[in-house]
Design a protein around this motif. Structure first.
Motif, PDB file in Angstrom:
ATOM      1  N   ALA A 157       5.502   0.369  -0.876  1.00  0.00           N
ATOM      2  CA  ALA A 157       3.928   0.536  -0.399  1.00  0.00           C
ATOM      3  C   ALA A 157       3.967   1.862   0.033  1.00  0.00           C
ATOM      4  O   ALA A 157       4.782   2.728   0.545  1.00  0.00           O
ATOM      5  CB  ALA A 157       3.667  -0.332   1.012  1.00  0.00           C
ATOM      6  N   ARG A 161       0.165   1.624   4.262  1.00  0.00           N
ATOM      7  CA  ARG A 161      -0.509   0.573   3.566  1.00  0.00           C
ATOM      8  C   ARG A 161       0.586  -0.577   3.430  1.00  0.00           C
ATOM      9  O   ARG A 161       1.721  -0.186   3.667  1.00  0.00           O
ATOM     10  CB  ARG A 161      -0.551   1.013   1.956  1.00  0.00           C
ATOM     11  N   LEU A 163       2.104  -4.108   1.091  1.00  0.00           N
ATOM     12  CA  LEU A 163       2.170  -4.843  -0.227  1.00  0.00           C
ATOM     13  C   LEU A 163       1.991  -6.184   0.375  1.00  0.00           C
ATOM     14  O   LEU A 163       2.927  -6.785   1.145  1.00  0.00           O
ATOM     15  CB  LEU A 163       3.466  -4.650  -0.890  1.00  0.00           C
ATOM     16  N   ASP A 207      -2.267  -4.035  -3.065  1.00  0.00           N
ATOM     17  CA  ASP A 207      -2.000  -2.801  -1.986  1.00  0.00           C
ATOM     18  C   ASP A 207      -3.176  -3.220  -1.013  1.00  0.00           C
ATOM     19  O   ASP A 207      -4.318  -3.271  -1.321  1.00  0.00           O
ATOM     20  CB  ASP A 207      -2.660  -1.643  -2.779  1.00  0.00           C
TER      21      ASP A 207
END
Length: 231
Positions: A157, A161, A163, A207
């Motif tokens: 990631a 952020r 995943l 994402d």
């Protein structure tokens, strides 16, 4: 019923000694008999073999001075090294065997924390991959435990952020299976309702904001997908 369960720490060291052919013949034979019926022991041996395989790849052979072991011991332990060395010799251990034993004891704890282990006979499998394979996840589902094992082979990631893993069945809306952790391996529990959607379904990774989608549906780009197939 008699007998006691083997200590995992002992098994890790024993497997390392077996891999290096350090066990006496009778102990090696007994260990091989256990290998035939203990999958976890075979897994530990495989890990040891992989660990040891690259030890000397970049090392050029050099003959050390004959007194190098003595000088190292004296520098580390002073005069007590003489008594310690005689103790090792009393057990019939050479300098190499002592060094190997030290390595085994030092790294054995790592083998007890390898993270989730993939099922030996998964019911379903999937490779969830980006088109350029910058992100690749292998997944394996075990119907007996209702657990989905995932291992991230490549990719991660972006900073800040996450995943998130999704199950898509036919025309139904994606259902979140969870956020992938920073660790490469993870296990997700699959409910009976979701299990029925696995055959012919699709796994996808999106994402998302850190911690996962705030809406219960994918909000970011879909980075990777892969069909679920029978193993």
């Amino acid at each position: 019923m008699s007998g006691t369960a083997s200590d995992p720490n002992d098994d890790v060291v024993l497997a390392g000694e077996y891999t290096l052919s350090l066990l006496p013949e009778d102990e090696a034979a007994a260990f091989e008999a256990r290998l035939a019926s203990e999958p976890e022991l075979r897994r530990i041996c495989a890990i040891w073999a992989e660990e040891f395989s690259g030890f000397a790849d970049d090392v050029k052979p050099v003959t050390p001075p004959g007194d190098v072991l003595t000088r190292v011991e004296m520098r580390l332990f002073g005069e007590s090294a003489r008594e310690g060395r005689s103790l090792w010799q009393r057990f019939g251990l050479t300098g190499l065997a002592v060094a190997v034993l030290a390595v085994l004891l030092f790294v054995s704890s790592d083998f007890l924390d390898q993270g989730p282990v993939p099922p030996e006979a998964p019911t379903y499998t999937a490779e969830v991959a980006a088109e350029d394979r910058s992100l690749v996840i292998e997944a394996a589902y075990d119907a007996e435990t209702a657990e989905l094992y995932v291992e991230r082979l490549t990719g991660e990631a972006e900073e800040g952020r996450s995943l998130e893993l999704w199950l898509i069945a036919g025309e139904n809306a994606p259902v979140s299976l969870g956020v992938l952790p920073e660790d490469e391996r993870a296990v997700f529990t699959v409910t009976p309702e979701l299990e029925s959607a696995l055959p012919g379904g699709l796994l996808a990774i999106s994402d998302e904001p850190e911690g996962g989608s705030p809406t219960g549906a994918p909000t970011g780009a879909v980075l990777a997908t892969g069909p679920i197939t029978g193993a």
